[in-house]
Design a protein around this motif. Structure first.
Motif, short mmCIF file in Angstrom:
data_model
loop_
_atom_site.label_atom_id
_atom_site.label_comp_id
_atom_site.label_asym_id
_atom_site.label_seq_id
_atom_site.Cartn_x
_atom_site.Cartn_y
_atom_site.Cartn_z
N VAL A 1 12.52 -5.10 -2.35
CA VAL A 1 11.71 -3.89 -2.58
C VAL A 1 12.51 -2.60 -2.37
O VAL A 1 12.01 -1.52 -2.67
N CYS A 2 13.73 -2.70 -1.89
CA CYS A 2 14.54 -1.50 -1.64
C CYS A 2 14.88 -0.80 -2.95
O CYS A 2 15.49 -1.42 -3.85
N PRO A 3 14.53 0.47 -3.12
CA PRO A 3 14.75 1.16 -4.38
C PRO A 3 16.19 1.59 -4.63
O PRO A 3 16.55 1.97 -5.74
N THR A 4 17.04 1.52 -3.60
CA THR A 4 18.41 1.98 -3.75
C THR A 4 19.44 0.90 -3.42
O THR A 4 20.62 1.19 -3.27
N ASN A 5 18.99 -0.34 -3.31
CA ASN A 5 19.89 -1.47 -3.01
C ASN A 5 20.72 -1.22 -1.76
O ASN A 5 21.92 -1.52 -1.71
N ALA A 6 20.06 -0.66 -0.74
CA ALA A 6 20.77 -0.32 0.49
C ALA A 6 20.94 -1.51 1.43
O ALA A 6 21.74 -1.46 2.35
N ILE A 7 20.16 -2.57 1.22
CA ILE A 7 20.21 -3.72 2.11
C ILE A 7 21.12 -4.79 1.51
O ILE A 7 20.87 -5.31 0.42
N GLU A 8 22.18 -5.09 2.22
CA GLU A 8 23.16 -6.05 1.71
C GLU A 8 22.66 -7.48 1.90
O GLU A 8 22.28 -7.89 2.99
N ILE A 9 22.66 -8.23 0.82
CA ILE A 9 22.29 -9.64 0.87
C ILE A 9 23.32 -10.40 0.05
O ILE A 9 23.58 -10.06 -1.11
N VAL A 10 23.93 -11.38 0.66
CA VAL A 10 25.01 -12.14 0.02
C VAL A 10 24.61 -13.61 -0.07
O VAL A 10 24.22 -14.22 0.93
N ALA B 1 0.83 -1.21 0.00
CA ALA B 1 0.00 0.00 0.00
C ALA B 1 0.86 1.25 0.00
O ALA B 1 1.98 1.26 0.51
N GLY B 2 0.32 2.33 -0.58
CA GLY B 2 1.06 3.58 -0.73
C GLY B 2 1.67 4.10 0.56
O GLY B 2 1.06 4.03 1.62
N GLN B 3 2.87 4.64 0.44
CA GLN B 3 3.59 5.15 1.59
C GLN B 3 3.54 6.68 1.65
O GLN B 3 3.32 7.27 2.70
N GLY B 4 3.82 7.31 0.52
CA GLY B 4 3.86 8.77 0.48
C GLY B 4 5.04 9.34 1.24
O GLY B 4 4.98 10.48 1.71
N CYS B 5 6.12 8.58 1.38
CA CYS B 5 7.25 9.01 2.20
C CYS B 5 8.28 9.85 1.44
O CYS B 5 8.74 10.87 1.95
N CYS B 6 8.63 9.44 0.24
CA CYS B 6 9.74 10.10 -0.44
C CYS B 6 9.32 11.43 -1.07
O CYS B 6 10.17 12.28 -1.33
N CYS C 1 12.75 5.26 3.03
CA CYS C 1 11.42 5.22 2.42
C CYS C 1 10.47 4.32 3.20
O CYS C 1 9.25 4.44 3.09
N GLY C 2 11.02 3.38 3.98
CA GLY C 2 10.20 2.51 4.81
C GLY C 2 9.64 1.29 4.10
O GLY C 2 8.93 0.48 4.72
N LEU C 3 9.93 1.12 2.80
CA LEU C 3 9.38 -0.02 2.07
C LEU C 3 9.84 -1.35 2.67
O LEU C 3 9.05 -2.30 2.77
N CYS C 4 11.10 -1.43 3.05
CA CYS C 4 11.64 -2.70 3.55
C CYS C 4 10.94 -3.13 4.84
O CYS C 4 10.56 -4.30 5.00
N ALA C 5 10.77 -2.19 5.76
CA ALA C 5 10.12 -2.51 7.03
C ALA C 5 8.66 -2.91 6.82
O ALA C 5 8.15 -3.82 7.47
N LYS C 6 8.00 -2.22 5.89
CA LYS C 6 6.60 -2.53 5.62
C LYS C 6 6.47 -3.89 4.95
O LYS C 6 5.56 -4.67 5.24
#
Length: 246
Positions: A173-182, A39-44, A127-132
């Motif tokens: 869902v992270c728009p900036t690839n800020a979460i590292e996953i290996v 659902a819409g966030q409206g954060c950025c 943006c909060g997408l990851c937590a949501k």
């Protein structure tokens, strides 16, 4: 109902979000905190547009703005460009290491604003997408902590989460690839925790972590069958074919 976007008449339903209408009609509006599955966030605030209703203009956030009456929409007016440029430069200071934000600043010709102070925030734009996504699709292993310039997304006390299943929904869902996953051939590491990957018993493809597969089976009220989605469909097809003698 009909609204006008950049001079083009566009059909829509009352209550439909403006971003959806614009995209359906081929208008590009930049967005970071929006994902179709959430659902819409409206954060950025990046998806701002100018809406003129009965001669009165206003700037709105299109991803959470429901259209209630006929109006005129401008996605690239002078006012929109000016405010979007400021938003982009603020995001750049928030996430100075993000190539995605730098690319958006260049694409939309964001002005240089020297008075903004850079925050040591890496790539995250909060943006909060990851937590949501984690809360709605998984187990709520991460959340927003702290306030102001120290605000961040993290696990409790920055320790490996006891409930994280390693599904990677947050990273996807992270728009900036800020979460590292290996990932290696057999493991996946995320948020400081390493998980063993399971492979499909039929085709050998990766189907997820053991914890992720168990959670999905529990929610479905089934026992884990060790099969990927495609092989599960093939097995069902085989059962039907055998039952009907095909």
């Amino acid at each position: 109902m009909t609204i006008t976007i950049n001079g083009k008449p566009c059909e829509c339903e009352k209550g439909e979000f403006l971003l959806q209408i614009a995209r359906r009609n081929g208008f590009e509006i930049p967005i970071l905190c929006h994902h179709d599955a959430i659902a819409g966030q409206g954060c950025c605030r990046l998806c701002i547009v100018e809406v003129v209703t009965r001669g009165k203009p206003q700037i709105v956030v299109s991803c959470v703005y429901p259209v209630e009456r006929e109006c005129e929409v401008l996605t690239d007016s002078e006012k929109v460009r000016r405010q979007r440029g400021v938003i982009l430069r603020l995001l750049e200071k928030r996430a100075p290491d993000s190539p995605e934000i730098r690319a958006l600043c260049e694409k939309y010709d964001a002005p240089k604003i020297d008075r903004f102070v850079k925050v040591d925030g890496g790539k995250c734009v909060m943006c909060g997408l990851c937590a949501k996504a984690c809360a709605e699709l998984s187990v709520g292993a991460i959340s927003t902590v702290n306030r102001g310039v120290t605000k961040e997304i993290a696990t409790p006390y920055h320790e490996p989460s006891s409930v994280c299943v390693g599904c990677g929904s947050c990273a996807s869902v992270c728009p900036t690839n800020a979460i590292e996953i290996v990932e290696t051939e057999d493991t996946r590491t995320i948020w400081g925790k390493t998980f063993r990957l399971m492979r499909c018993a039929r085709c050998g493809g990766i189907i997820g972590t053991k914890e992720e597969v168990s959670l999905a089976a529990k929610r479905a009220g089934e026992e884990p069958d060790g099969l990927c989605r495609d092989c599960r469909r093939l097995r069902i097809a085989d059962v039907f074919a055998h039952a009907y003698g095909e």
